[in-house]
Write an enzyme that holds these catalytic residues in place. Structure first.
Site, PDB file in Angstrom:
ATOM      1  N   ASN A   8       2.435   2.625   6.066  1.00  0.00           N
ATOM      2  CA  ASN A   8       1.500   2.409   4.965  1.00  0.00           C
ATOM      3  C   ASN A   8       1.497   3.686   4.131  1.00  0.00           C
ATOM      4  O   ASN A   8       0.810   4.652   4.465  1.00  0.00           O
ATOM      5  CB  ASN A   8       0.105   2.092   5.512  1.00  0.00           C
ATOM      6  CG  ASN A   8      -0.887   1.692   4.430  1.00  0.00           C
ATOM      7  OD1 ASN A   8      -0.646   1.907   3.243  1.00  0.00           O
ATOM      8  ND2 ASN A   8      -2.009   1.138   4.833  1.00  0.00           N
ATOM      9  N   LYS A  15       0.760   6.895   6.381  1.00  0.00           N
ATOM     10  CA  LYS A  15       0.209   6.443   7.652  1.00  0.00           C
ATOM     11  C   LYS A  15       1.272   5.635   8.402  1.00  0.00           C
ATOM     12  O   LYS A  15       2.060   4.920   7.785  1.00  0.00           O
ATOM     13  CB  LYS A  15      -1.025   5.576   7.423  1.00  0.00           C
ATOM     14  CG  LYS A  15      -2.159   6.293   6.719  1.00  0.00           C
ATOM     15  CD  LYS A  15      -3.318   5.348   6.475  1.00  0.00           C
ATOM     16  CE  LYS A  15      -4.432   6.029   5.696  1.00  0.00           C
ATOM     17  NZ  LYS A  15      -5.553   5.085   5.411  1.00  0.00           N
ATOM     18  N   ARG A  91       3.387  -2.005   4.070  1.00  0.00           N
ATOM     19  CA  ARG A  91       2.391  -2.470   3.116  1.00  0.00           C
ATOM     20  C   ARG A  91       2.958  -2.294   1.714  1.00  0.00           C
ATOM     21  O   ARG A  91       3.408  -1.210   1.334  1.00  0.00           O
ATOM     22  CB  ARG A  91       1.099  -1.661   3.240  1.00  0.00           C
ATOM     23  CG  ARG A  91       0.039  -2.052   2.208  1.00  0.00           C
ATOM     24  CD  ARG A  91      -1.057  -1.019   2.139  1.00  0.00           C
ATOM     25  NE  ARG A  91      -2.050  -1.350   1.114  1.00  0.00           N
ATOM     26  CZ  ARG A  91      -2.801  -0.452   0.496  1.00  0.00           C
ATOM     27  NH1 ARG A  91      -2.658   0.834   0.775  1.00  0.00           N
ATOM     28  NH2 ARG A  91      -3.680  -0.822  -0.401  1.00  0.00           N
ATOM     29  N   SER A 209     -11.724   4.855  -1.348  1.00  0.00           N
ATOM     30  CA  SER A 209     -11.233   5.487  -2.574  1.00  0.00           C
ATOM     31  C   SER A 209     -10.794   4.421  -3.565  1.00  0.00           C
ATOM     32  O   SER A 209     -11.028   4.515  -4.769  1.00  0.00           O
ATOM     33  CB  SER A 209     -10.059   6.417  -2.243  1.00  0.00           C
ATOM     34  OG  SER A 209      -9.528   6.991  -3.412  1.00  0.00           O
ATOM     35  N   ASP A 281     -14.593  11.931  -4.001  1.00  0.00           N
ATOM     36  CA  ASP A 281     -14.972  11.634  -2.620  1.00  0.00           C
ATOM     37  C   ASP A 281     -16.479  11.383  -2.546  1.00  0.00           C
ATOM     38  O   ASP A 281     -17.287  12.253  -2.898  1.00  0.00           O
ATOM     39  CB  ASP A 281     -14.589  12.810  -1.729  1.00  0.00           C
ATOM     40  CG  ASP A 281     -14.665  12.473  -0.245  1.00  0.00           C
ATOM     41  OD1 ASP A 281     -15.679  11.878   0.175  1.00  0.00           O
ATOM     42  OD2 ASP A 281     -13.725  12.816   0.492  1.00  0.00           O
ATOM     43  N   MET A 282     -16.862  10.198  -2.081  1.00  0.00           N
ATOM     44  CA  MET A 282     -18.278   9.845  -1.991  1.00  0.00           C
ATOM     45  C   MET A 282     -19.052  10.828  -1.121  1.00  0.00           C
ATOM     46  O   MET A 282     -20.236  11.113  -1.369  1.00  0.00           O
ATOM     47  CB  MET A 282     -18.427   8.420  -1.451  1.00  0.00           C
ATOM     48  CG  MET A 282     -19.849   7.910  -1.400  1.00  0.00           C
ATOM     49  SD  MET A 282     -20.602   7.724  -3.038  1.00  0.00           S
ATOM     50  CE  MET A 282     -19.846   6.165  -3.569  1.00  0.00           C
ATOM     51  N   GLY A 328     -17.561   2.015   3.226  1.00  0.00           N
ATOM     52  CA  GLY A 328     -18.303   0.907   3.805  1.00  0.00           C
ATOM     53  C   GLY A 328     -18.549   1.071   5.297  1.00  0.00           C
ATOM     54  O   GLY A 328     -19.611   0.700   5.809  1.00  0.00           O
ATOM     55  N   GLU A 329     -17.581   1.622   6.003  1.00  0.00           N
ATOM     56  CA  GLU A 329     -17.710   1.778   7.453  1.00  0.00           C
ATOM     57  C   GLU A 329     -18.525   2.998   7.854  1.00  0.00           C
ATOM     58  O   GLU A 329     -19.150   3.007   8.921  1.00  0.00           O
ATOM     59  CB  GLU A 329     -16.316   1.888   8.090  1.00  0.00           C
ATOM     60  CG  GLU A 329     -15.475   0.634   7.971  1.00  0.00           C
ATOM     61  CD  GLU A 329     -14.035   0.862   8.403  1.00  0.00           C
ATOM     62  OE1 GLU A 329     -13.799   1.793   9.207  1.00  0.00           O
ATOM     63  OE2 GLU A 329     -13.146   0.131   7.933  1.00  0.00           O
TER      64      GLU A 329
END
Length: 392
Positions: A8, A15, A91, A209, A281-282, A328-329
């Protein structure tokens, strides 16, 4: 042991995972990534039991781009031993109008996929680079492309078209949707975690992201926030999300910006990064006391709430809402703020469960079940790859 390698590749990371094959079943053996490419390169890998196999940092100029990352990663993978590679699953973000399911790759298909690079410039070139290299160094190993657009295929044409003359739709100008491998995994995972809602009306929020949301009914995608490219829908780390196309015309005609400059603006300098002026970055924004950081978060929450309304309308109601992907996680504050905006649908958050990162984070009386489910795109790729290799 027979094995499948899953790759990926992104803009700044590579990854990979190795899955063993025994009696037609997959078992994860190795997972890792080369991240920080060109800035702070680091190759890390561990076994499925979290035993560290390698943790090595490199000078920035030693792994300055994706080809260099592939070379270093390949050299380490070859040193592992113990695996007989049967196939490599990749992917690929954009499958265009022709590819609605995973496919064995040949040079002709690879050339076709390259024509979609302008529709996903942050992803497609990086997705295809490892495939080209693998086809050169291991021509006898099957290469399988698994598309992020495939899960959304099958929508009714009137939902996927733009209000342009029909010939544009026939030429491939249509809404494709992305993050499909993630949504496909969550749809399958729900049948195990929450079988009572898995066949119902579900919105999945893939918040990272890159961010999007998908309306799933009976396990199938019926609507999603992304469209022709990965720019549409929710605001993201560096991408703006939904925007009046007239803005692009204005920037070109009245601000004198070139197509290349606008492309760079929309893909690399907008979204949370552009609004905040601080970071994409949140985590950085949540920790910052700068007003523009809070402003960017407010915009993100607002657009998530609006998109939920749109998708709930497509579903004609809502039974469950699922948070997945990096934000989200892992971000309880963002989940809490979005859940608050879902109160009109009957959603009630359990704050303690949310802070603890539980799987079910809604109250027993909530009319909409709220879940947190880690996604696993690599496992989906491995499953599709194994299925194609078995047929072959």
């Amino acid at each position: 042991m027979d094995a499948i390698l899953v790759i990926n590749a992104g803009s700044s990371s590579l990854k990979f995972q190795i899955f063993g094959i025994a009696d037609g079943r997959l078992s994860r053996k190795v997972r890792g990534q080369m991240d920080g490419i060109g800035t702070r390169p680091r190759l890390f890998a561990s076994t499925a039991e979290a035993e560290v196999l390698i943790d090595r940092s490199f000078a920035a100029d030693a792994v300055k781009d994706l080809p260099a990352a592939i070379a270093e990663t390949r050299a380490w993978l070859e040193s592992l031993g113990g695996f007989t590679l049967r196939a490599i699953g990749h992917r690929v973000v954009h499958g265009g109008p022709d590819y609605a399911r995973p496919i064995l790759i040949d040079h002709e298909i690879l050339d076709t996929l390259a024509t979609f690079q302008e529709l996903a410039p942050l992803h497609q070139p990086n997705n295809l680079a490892p495939i080209r290299l693998a086809m050169e160094i291991a021509p006898d190993v099957a290469q399988v492309a698994c598309f992020d657009t495939a899960f959304h295929r099958g929508h009714a044409p009137h939902t996927d078209c733009y209000a342009l003359p029909w010939e544009y739709y026939e030429h491939g100008v249509r809404r494709y949707g992305f993050h499909g491998l993630s949504y496909e995994y969550i749809a399958e995972r729900l049948t195990e975690v929450a079988p009572d809602v898995a066949g119902g009306r579900v919105i999945v929020a893939h918040l990272g992201s890159g961010a999007s949301m998908c309306a799933i009914k009976g396990g199938r995608s019926i609507e999603t926030t992304m469209g022709f490219t990965a720019l549409d829908g929710l605001p993201m780390g560096t991408r703006p999300g939904q925007m009046d196309p007239g803005v692009v015309l204005y920037l070109i005609e009245h601000k004198g910006m070139s197509v290349a400059a606008v492309t760079d603006l929309l893909y690399r300098s907008s979204g949370l990064k552009g609004l905040s002026g601080i970071s994409a970055d949140m985590r950085d924004l949540l920790e910052s006391e700068e007003p523009h950081a809070a402003f960017a978060i407010d915009h993100f929450i607002h657009r998530c709430a609006l998109s939920t309304g749109l998708l709930a309308a497509a579903l004609k109601g809502l039974d469950a809402f699922v948070f997945t992907a990096g934000v989200g996680e892992n971000s309880a504050p963002i989940r809490a703020r979005i859940a608050e905006r879902l109160g009109w649908l009957g959603a009630e958050l359990d704050p303690a469960a949310n802070e603890a990162g539980a799987t079910l984070i809604s109250t027993p009386t909530s009319k909409v079940a709220l879940y947190v489910l880690p996604t696993d795109e690599e496992l989906m790729i491995a499953r599709h790859t194994l299925a194609l290799v078995a047929v072959r």
